[in-house]
Scaffold this motif. Structure first.
Motif, PDB file in Angstrom:
ATOM      1  N   ALA A  19      20.640 -11.188 -21.556  1.00 47.12           N
ATOM      2  CA  ALA A  19      21.984 -11.441 -20.730  1.00 47.12           C
ATOM      3  C   ALA A  19      23.207 -10.566 -21.287  1.00 47.12           C
ATOM      4  O   ALA A  19      24.003  -9.987 -20.503  1.00 47.12           O
ATOM      5  N   LEU A  20      23.000 -10.208 -22.487  1.00 48.91           N
ATOM      6  CA  LEU A  20      24.232  -9.168 -22.926  1.00 48.91           C
ATOM      7  C   LEU A  20      23.943  -7.714 -22.541  1.00 48.91           C
ATOM      8  O   LEU A  20      25.117  -7.066 -22.043  1.00 48.91           O
ATOM      9  N   ARG A  21      22.651  -7.467 -22.283  1.00 50.84           N
ATOM     10  CA  ARG A  21      22.406  -6.031 -21.711  1.00 50.84           C
ATOM     11  C   ARG A  21      22.562  -6.110 -20.338  1.00 50.84           C
ATOM     12  O   ARG A  21      23.017  -4.950 -19.579  1.00 50.84           O
ATOM     13  N   LEU A 120      20.356   1.386 -25.108  1.00 56.83           N
ATOM     14  CA  LEU A 120      20.961   0.167 -25.588  1.00 56.83           C
ATOM     15  C   LEU A 120      20.199  -0.762 -24.222  1.00 56.83           C
ATOM     16  O   LEU A 120      20.366  -2.238 -24.823  1.00 56.83           O
ATOM     17  N   ILE A 121      19.972  -0.322 -22.948  1.00 59.45           N
ATOM     18  CA  ILE A 121      19.748  -1.359 -21.889  1.00 59.45           C
ATOM     19  C   ILE A 121      18.129  -1.154 -22.022  1.00 59.45           C
ATOM     20  O   ILE A 121      17.826  -2.344 -21.580  1.00 59.45           O
ATOM     21  N   VAL A 122      17.567  -0.207 -21.536  1.00 54.55           N
ATOM     22  CA  VAL A 122      16.202  -0.107 -21.161  1.00 54.55           C
ATOM     23  C   VAL A 122      15.426  -0.184 -22.467  1.00 54.55           C
ATOM     24  O   VAL A 122      14.288  -0.929 -22.357  1.00 54.55           O
ATOM     25  N   GLY A 123      15.573   0.749 -23.383  1.00 53.09           N
ATOM     26  CA  GLY A 123      14.875   0.575 -24.750  1.00 53.09           C
ATOM     27  C   GLY A 123      14.401   1.961 -25.157  1.00 53.09           C
ATOM     28  O   GLY A 123      14.581   2.866 -24.476  1.00 53.09           O
ATOM     29  N   ASN A 124      13.688   1.939 -26.357  1.00 48.38           N
ATOM     30  CA  ASN A 124      13.515   3.284 -27.019  1.00 48.38           C
ATOM     31  C   ASN A 124      12.418   4.068 -26.257  1.00 48.38           C
ATOM     32  O   ASN A 124      12.916   5.506 -26.228  1.00 48.38           O
ATOM     33  N   VAL A 125      11.412   3.438 -25.758  1.00 52.47           N
ATOM     34  CA  VAL A 125      10.434   4.244 -24.972  1.00 52.47           C
ATOM     35  C   VAL A 125      11.151   5.125 -23.877  1.00 52.47           C
ATOM     36  O   VAL A 125      10.926   6.270 -23.596  1.00 52.47           O
ATOM     37  N   GLY A 126      11.752   4.087 -23.045  1.00 49.33           N
ATOM     38  CA  GLY A 126      12.660   4.978 -21.634  1.00 49.33           C
ATOM     39  C   GLY A 126      13.617   5.833 -22.030  1.00 49.33           C
ATOM     40  O   GLY A 126      13.728   6.850 -21.535  1.00 49.33           O
TER      41      GLY A 126
END
Length: 362
Positions: A19-21, A120-126
């Motif tokens: 929800a925060l993202r 911050l939103i999708v993640g480290n890999v992306g």
């Protein structure tokens, strides 16, 4: 039950993080729309040298951004699809600028806020995939002569992009650890708020929540019963032997009740000397068998406290849930009323909600 609470706690934290993202993504898109609109007007008037192709790209990106924003607002669960769609479009838009807007010598800096947002939103890999792709686009544009910078500037850009990724990676990992710590703390606080401090049984709040959960999740063939239990003559025990002895007896009775019920049954202390038991899947007849086992087990219990050996008995009232009960409180009241019938009948016995009663076998 602890593992269930852990899973529930982690699921709750995960849902809150999503929800925060989602809110953060909606904020980014909103700012992006505002910035794109500011750029679009002078580009269409020929004031900003974006060129026809990039002006068209800007307009398409604005339309897609508005669509993703509306989708996230209308369907919050579409967050994953919306994030991938938006950042894919944003990457294509920024990468196209490297080839089309040669007048802007600092256009490669647009990758930095994009990569931070992806972290911050999708993640480290992306995000790391985006960094590698950005470097590939930048180097290609440089080799084509579209970004006339020195080899040192190329290495500086690549190095800075990698350092930015490393910083965001460290921040992301620390944020994950922080969220896990918060989840564990919330789990401990939630567990403490639902436990009776003396007996470590469920308290009234937790018991009512469990009853409500059973009501909300009932299938047509489901059923459950509630036992309301009161310790006989408990005030006299406190008056004669003191509260410390009375507390020791309550702890012993709590252990006895837990040992007399089934594994799936839930025992709670809901008042001073009052207990309650949730009996999933049990109608009145089945609940009566379990209640009689509890009554007999308590009657056989002896408590050593303060140099005194004490015994006690309980009166138990039973009520089975059905559609005639408007609320869980009405069900508890029915079991409580049945318990008072057991008291009137001589104590140390089980009584059913209604005219029938079961006499103790002891």
């Amino acid at each position: 039950m602890r593992s269930d609470r852990t899973l529930i706690g982690k699921a709750y934290v995960a849902s809150e993080a999503i929800a925060l993202r989602r809110r953060f993504l909606m904020t980014i898109i909103s700012f992006g729309l505002a910035w794109g609109a500011v750029m679009q007007v002078p580009a269409m008037l020929g004031i900003a040298p974006l060129g026809a192709a990039q002006t068209r790209n800007n307009l398409l990106f604005l339309i897609l951004s508005a669509g993703v924003l509306a989708m996230l607002w209308r369907w919050p669960r579409s967050f994953g699809v919306g994030a991938v769609a938006y950042f894919t479009a944003a990457f294509v838009y920024v990468s196209a600028a490297q080839f089309l807007v040669v007048e802007d010598q600092l256009r490669m800096l647009l990758y930095f806020p994009l990569i931070g947002a992806v972290f911050l939103i999708v993640g480290n890999v992306g995000a790391w995939f985006t960094i590698l792709a950005a470097i590939a686009v930048f180097v290609t544009a440089r080799l084509m002569g579209l970004i006339p910078v020195s080899p040192l500037a190329v290495s500086t850009f690549v190095f800075t992009l990698g350092v930015t990724g490393a910083f965001f990676e460290a921040f992301s990992r620390q944020m994950t650890r922080t969220l896990d710590t918060i989840a564990r703390q919330n789990e401990a606080l939630e567990a403490a708020a639902k436990k009776d401090h003396l007996t470590h049984l469920l308290n009234l709040r937790a018991f009512r929540e469990s009853m409500q959960a059973h009501v909300d999740g009932l299938r047509p063939d489901s059923r459950f019963s509630v036992a309301f239990i009161d310790v006989d003559h408990f005030k006299a025990i406190n008056d004669r032997h003191g509260h410390a002895v009375g507390d020791a007896m309550l702890v012993a009775l709590a252990d006895t009740l837990k040992g007399a019920v089934r594994k799936r049954d839930e025992v709670a202390r809901i008042g001073g000397e009052e207990f309650a038991v949730l009996l999933p899947g049990a109608d009145l007849a089945e609940a009566a068998v379990i209640a009689e086992r509890m009554r007999a087990a308590v009657a056989a219990t002896r408590v050593e406290a303060g140099g005194t050996t004490l015994g006690g008995t309980v009166s138990i009232g039973l009520a089975a849930y059905d559609s005639s009960f408007d609320t869980i409180d009405a069900l508890l009241h029915a079991a409580d009323a049945a318990m008072y019938e057991a008291k009137k009948g001589g104590r140390n016995r089980v009584a059913l909600a209604g005219p029938a009663a079961i006499s103790p076998t002891a």
